[in-house]
Design a protein around this motif. Structure first.
Motif, PDB file in Angstrom:
ATOM      1  N   ASN A   1       0.837  -1.206   0.000  1.00 48.15           N
ATOM      2  CA  ASN A   1       0.000   0.000   0.000  1.00 48.15           C
ATOM      3  C   ASN A   1       0.874   1.259   0.000  1.00 48.15           C
ATOM      4  OD1 ASN A   1      -2.118  -1.769   0.178  1.00 48.15           O
ATOM      5  ND2 ASN A   1      -2.733  -1.177   2.253  1.00 48.15           N
TER       6      ASN A   1
ATOM      7  N   LEU B   1      -0.810   4.664  -1.508  1.00 40.52           N
ATOM      8  CA  LEU B   1      -2.127   4.716  -0.879  1.00 40.52           C
ATOM      9  C   LEU B   1      -2.035   5.445   0.456  1.00 40.52           C
ATOM     10  CD1 LEU B   1      -2.518   2.526  -3.069  1.00 40.52           C
ATOM     11  CD2 LEU B   1      -4.002   1.314  -1.446  1.00 40.52           C
TER      12      LEU B   1
ATOM     13  N   LEU C   1      -9.738   0.097  -0.053  1.00 39.10           N
ATOM     14  CA  LEU C   1      -8.399   0.666   0.013  1.00 39.10           C
ATOM     15  C   LEU C   1      -7.424  -0.365  -0.563  1.00 39.10           C
ATOM     16  CD1 LEU C   1      -6.965   3.295   0.820  1.00 39.10           C
ATOM     17  CD2 LEU C   1      -6.473   2.270   3.037  1.00 39.10           C
ATOM     18  N   GLY C   2      -6.420  -0.805   0.194  1.00 33.00           N
ATOM     19  CA  GLY C   2      -5.456  -1.776  -0.324  1.00 33.00           C
ATOM     20  C   GLY C   2      -5.719  -3.197   0.109  1.00 33.00           C
TER      21      GLY C   2
ATOM     22  N   HIS D   1      -6.410   1.868  -6.252  1.00 33.22           N
ATOM     23  CA  HIS D   1      -6.539   1.182  -4.970  1.00 33.22           C
ATOM     24  C   HIS D   1      -7.034  -0.247  -5.177  1.00 33.22           C
ATOM     25  CE1 HIS D   1      -7.150   5.226  -2.617  1.00 33.22           C
ATOM     26  NE2 HIS D   1      -6.011   5.171  -3.261  1.00 33.22           N
TER      27      HIS D   1
END
Length: 224
Positions: A37, A42, A73-74, A100
């Motif tokens: 990430n 991110l 998100l990740g 993402h």
């Protein structure tokens, strides 16, 4: 993104480290996901390790076979939740940002969970229309302005007994500010009003402190 305004209390982070050392242990897969990430640019807004494990345990306690996540998100929380599923289980996670989503897919694949995780890219309120319920567990951690709408859709895709968890509902006490110009705080207050008026939910909210500072979760069960 969760923008923190209050200073960190080092004791909160120290207790999170203590919890991690004693109860969570090392987890190379989750560590690698966080590293990927960061490498992918991110934002650092994943749930903490202790909170991720809490989600895992809640999903197991619910006996979840189908999980819906809003805000990938990740994929850190995605991995914790997917690990709570049986081999035949399914997790669907919704992410608006294509980059993402790509990072999350790679992290999920590295965790060996691609067979039970589907990452759908696009605005969540559009993606909901493509889904078929019921889901047994729903975790919502996306844009706060739409939280009330996300919970309404979660109820539609639920059954009696479905667990719903919404992250970031305390916002360093900002939830108390009825005059706030922050749309995330107004969205969070709208969420509380919506849940309070919803007869199909039994709910509470719990404040948390730790490495992510002062925030909390809303916890609800669909009762009808």
């Amino acid at each position: 993104m969760v923008e923190r305004t209050q200073p960190q209390d080092e004791r909160w982070a120290a207790v999170d480290r203590y919890i991690g050392e004693h109860l969570l242990g090392d987890n190379a897969t989750l560590d690698a996901a966080l590293a990927a990430n960061a490498a992918g640019g991110l934002p650092d807004i994943d749930v903490s390790p202790a909170q991720g494990r809490m989600l895992h345990l809640l999903a197991r306690m619910a006996g979840a076979r189908r999980i819906l996540e809003v805000g990938t998100l990740g994929g850190y929380s995605t991995i914790e939740l997917a690990r709570a599923l049986p081999d035949s289980g399914e997790l669907v996670t919704l992410e608006i940002d294509p980059h993402h989503a790509d990072v999350a897919r790679a992290n999920v694949a590295a965790a060996g969970l691609s067979d039970r995780v589907e990452v759908i890219t696009g605005p969540a309120l559009d993606s909901f229309a493509t889904l078929t319920g019921p889901f047994d567990f729903v975790f919502i951690d996306a844009d706060k302005e739409n939280n009330a709408g996300y919970v309404r859709e979660a109820i539609r895709l639920s059954r009696p007994g479905t667990t719903i968890v919404v992250d970031n509902v305390i916002r360093e006490g900002g939830v108390l500010d009825a005059d706030s110009a922050d749309p995330r705080i107004q969205g969070t207050r709208a969420l509380f009003d919506m849940v309070a008026a919803e007869p199909r939910l039994t709910a509470t909210a719990v404040q948390t402190v730790g490495v992510k500072k002062w925030d909390g979760f809303l916890l609800a069960v669909v009762t009808g």
